[in-house]
Design a protein around this motif. Structure first.
Motif, PDB file in Angstrom:
ATOM      1  N   VAL A 230      68.792   8.778  68.698  1.00  0.00           N
ATOM      2  CA  VAL A 230      69.710   8.738  67.761  1.00  0.00           C
ATOM      3  C   VAL A 230      70.856   9.575  68.329  1.00  0.00           C
ATOM      4  CG1 VAL A 230      70.568   9.620  65.531  1.00  0.00           C
ATOM      5  CG2 VAL A 230      67.923   8.737  65.688  1.00  0.00           C
ATOM      6  N   ALA A 231      70.865  10.451  69.033  1.00  0.00           N
ATOM      7  CA  ALA A 231      71.818  11.297  69.621  1.00  0.00           C
ATOM      8  C   ALA A 231      72.765  10.269  70.679  1.00  0.00           C
ATOM      9  CB  ALA A 231      71.297  12.624  70.503  1.00  0.00           C
ATOM     10  N   ILE A 232      71.910   9.580  71.400  1.00  0.00           N
ATOM     11  CA  ILE A 232      72.407   8.624  72.260  1.00  0.00           C
ATOM     12  C   ILE A 232      73.429   7.600  71.431  1.00  0.00           C
ATOM     13  CG2 ILE A 232      72.269   6.778  73.920  1.00  0.00           C
ATOM     14  CD1 ILE A 232      69.739   8.281  74.848  1.00  0.00           C
ATOM     15  N   CYS A 233      72.833   7.287  70.418  1.00  0.00           N
ATOM     16  CA  CYS A 233      73.524   5.953  69.625  1.00  0.00           C
ATOM     17  C   CYS A 233      74.516   6.533  68.928  1.00  0.00           C
ATOM     18  CB  CYS A 233      72.427   5.627  68.397  1.00  0.00           C
ATOM     19  SG  CYS A 233      73.153   4.119  67.479  1.00  0.00           S
ATOM     20  N   ILE A 234      74.655   7.747  68.456  1.00  0.00           N
ATOM     21  CA  ILE A 234      75.708   8.271  67.744  1.00  0.00           C
ATOM     22  C   ILE A 234      77.146   8.454  68.999  1.00  0.00           C
ATOM     23  CG2 ILE A 234      76.790  10.516  66.970  1.00  0.00           C
ATOM     24  CD1 ILE A 234      73.986  11.323  65.743  1.00  0.00           C
ATOM     25  N   VAL A 235      76.748   8.627  70.024  1.00  0.00           N
ATOM     26  CA  VAL A 235      77.890   8.676  71.123  1.00  0.00           C
ATOM     27  C   VAL A 235      78.516   7.186  71.169  1.00  0.00           C
ATOM     28  CG1 VAL A 235      78.392   9.178  73.219  1.00  0.00           C
ATOM     29  CG2 VAL A 235      77.011  10.780  72.319  1.00  0.00           C
ATOM     30  N   ILE A 236      77.736   6.371  71.350  1.00  0.00           N
ATOM     31  CA  ILE A 236      78.080   4.841  71.631  1.00  0.00           C
ATOM     32  C   ILE A 236      78.709   4.378  70.664  1.00  0.00           C
ATOM     33  CG2 ILE A 236      77.090   2.491  72.041  1.00  0.00           C
ATOM     34  CD1 ILE A 236      74.769   3.812  73.443  1.00  0.00           C
ATOM     35  N   VAL A 237      78.285   4.595  69.257  1.00  0.00           N
ATOM     36  CA  VAL A 237      78.874   4.047  68.067  1.00  0.00           C
ATOM     37  C   VAL A 237      80.320   4.834  67.704  1.00  0.00           C
ATOM     38  CG1 VAL A 237      78.771   3.985  65.524  1.00  0.00           C
ATOM     39  CG2 VAL A 237      76.727   3.584  66.720  1.00  0.00           C
ATOM     40  N   GLY A 238      80.442   6.047  68.052  1.00  0.00           N
ATOM     41  CA  GLY A 238      81.571   6.745  68.198  1.00  0.00           C
ATOM     42  C   GLY A 238      82.615   6.083  68.961  1.00  0.00           C
ATOM     43  N   ILE A 239      82.260   5.941  70.188  1.00  0.00           N
ATOM     44  CA  ILE A 239      83.146   5.286  71.186  1.00  0.00           C
ATOM     45  C   ILE A 239      83.750   3.923  70.566  1.00  0.00           C
ATOM     46  CG2 ILE A 239      83.094   4.188  73.386  1.00  0.00           C
ATOM     47  CD1 ILE A 239      81.441   6.433  74.475  1.00  0.00           C
TER      48      ILE A 239
END
Length: 507
Positions: free
Chosen positions: A140-149
């Motif tokens: 989830v932490a990794i995905c939050i970064v990607i979605v934010g970008i």
């Protein structure tokens, strides 16, 4: 010397989205494979109601009626605030501000809830292949970064990525449907498509899960300022999405009910180990083999990802609209000059998601694994249904706002679109909302009510009511800001144009 990198202005260059692009964003938010493998399976397991397929038909009809008035108003209101702007202009600014907070919480809840299913699915998939029991919150932490970008870049780029993923989802769900109809557990029956199987104890919980599957269909208006021709694009994309979602989900949930077996669903034969996605994937493994399970598992993950991106975009645009009008800090109302993306609203949503996920990850420490996967049964179930609960109330308020808007000036809109359809929609959706509220303990899997039963609805309702009083204070203390609520910038109020203003800021 380079120009400013952010602005409150969008230009014609930023209008890149056509009907199908917007429709893809809408359908991506509902996430076909996520709904069938995650939402519908969880609904069957939690409610024990076999009539879920008919529930989708019923909701599609109700939302189609709602969309008549909604689409009529979209011809005259083009604003990234969507529901918020409609309610502010049709039912008054105070109620508009209250609805904006309701929308922000509901969309955030839906998006963050899906993170729970996303993390669980990746963790489960990797464990089945490698034996590594990774924590769900890591992914989830990794995905939050990607979605934010992705959220701070061009929206048509997101639309293209989502389009490819959604097309693949439709293909694999259709494959599942064909196999389920060909090899049902207890024979083919049309009973799940009849009213008698839906209107039983637990119907409110079914409607909550069902409305969550449609959540995102109304987001067409959010992209009005980025559409090539908002007055045509938004109505067409909305009706297209409702039709596709309603028909597809009714047929696919019917297929799933046949794959599980209606008797097993209503007889409480679904075990804790089977509840949720395993109901779907176990059938696929048995009839199509492990390779198809792997393919569908990966696409299920990308389906969740597509939904996360779409809801992230929706939240960012609501926040942008409020920041632009001064209800939230002005910096949130800025966009990147090159992409037109609301970068500050995107960052705000990313931060909120990270904080909530951290809270749930800490809360998992006292969880008994025998009760099932924490990420699915709490983060996903609690928050997605909270989001659906808020969405239904928003649509009730929009229906009322449509009536109020056209009462002042009917324009060239027929009586069915401006009066009859909104009244029917308001009454129907009010009934759905009350049924959801009455079945809140069922949604949480509780035998009897606990403090959580009341706290979760309060998370939506209390801040929204407080925001109404905040707007009343703004009317007295800051009339200029109050004047802009739901109407864009000062220039928009004067010219009644769909642009966003003319001043820029550098960073």
């Amino acid at each position: 010397m380079s120009g400013p990198t952010t602005s409150t202005t969008r230009t014609q260059e930023h209008r890149r989205l056509g009907v199908f692009a917007v429709a893809f964003l809408i359908v991506a938010a509902s996430a076909p494979l996520t709904v069938i493998a995650g939402g519908v399976t969880s609904s069957f397991a939690v409610t024990g109601v076999a009539g879920i397929p008919f529930g989708y038909v019923l909701l599609a009809v109700v939302l189609g009626v709602f969309a008549i008035g909604y689409a009529a108003m979209s011809r005259f209101v083009t604003n990234a605030g969507a529901f918020y702007s409609y309610i502010a202009q049709g039912a008054g600014r105070p109620l508009g501000v209250g609805s904006s907070v309701l929308a922000l919480i509901a969309y955030n809840a839906m998006q963050i809830g899906i993170y729970g299913m996303f993390g669980f699915q990746i963790s489960s998939f990797l464990e089945s292949k490698t034996g590594w029991a990774s924590p769900w919150w890591l992914w989830v932490a990794i995905c939050i970064v990607i979605v934010g970008i992705m959220g701070v870049n061009r929206v048509d780029l997101s639309a293209k990525v989502l389009g490819v993923l959604v097309a693949a989802e439709f293909v694999v769900v259709i494959v599942f449907d064909v196999i389920a109809f060909a090899q049902p557990a207890e024979g083919v029956t049309a009973a799940p498509l009849t009213p008698a199987t839906l209107f039983v104890p637990g119907v409110g919980a079914v409607l909550a899960f069902g409305i969550a599957a449609f959540m995102g269909f109304e987001s067409a208006a959010i992209y009005g300022e980025e559409s090539k021709d908002p007055k045509r694009t938004i109505p067409r994309a909305t009706f297209l999405a409702v039709c596709v979602i309603g028909v597809f989900y009714a047929i696919s949930s019917w297929a799933l009910s046949l794959a599980i077996g209606p008797d097993k669903i209503t007889g409480g034969g679904i075990t804790a180990e089977e509840a949720g996605p395993p109901l779907f994937f176990n059938f696929v493994a048995e009839h199509l083999g492990v390779l198809w399970v792997d393919i569908m598992s990966i696409l299920f993950i990308t389906s969740l990802f597509a939904s996360l991106v779409s809801f992230h975009n929706a939240v960012a645009r609501y926040a942008f609209s409020l920041g632009r009008e001064g209800v939230l800090p002005a910096v949130i109302g800025t966009v990147r000059v090159r992409s037109g993306a609301p970068w500050a609203g995107s960052i705000m949503q990313t931060v909120i998601a990270a904080i909530v996920v951290i809270g749930f990850a800490i809360g998992e420490l006292g969880w008994d694994p025998a009760n099932g996967p924490f990420a699915v049964l709490t983060l996903f179930t609690w928050l997605t249904n909270l989001g659906a609960f808020g969405l239904v109330l928003l649509m009730v308020l929009v229906s009322i706002a449509v009536i109020g808007y056209f009462l002042r000036d009917p324009r060239d809109v027929g009586v069915v679109s401006r009066m009859v359809a909104p009244i029917i929609a308001a009454l129907s959706l009010s009934i759905v909302w009350i049924l959801i509220l009455m079945n809140w303990d069922v949604l949480l899997g509780q035998v009897e009510s606990t403090p959580t039963t009341f706290i979760l609805p309060a998370v939506l309702l209390v801040p929204s009511i407080a925001a109404v009083f905040w707007a009343l204070w703004l009317r007295r203390a800051r009339p200029q800001i109050y004047r802009q609520i739901g109407h864009g910038t000062d220039e928009d109020i004067v010219s009644d144009a769909p642009h966003l203003g003319s001043h820029s800021v550098g960073v």
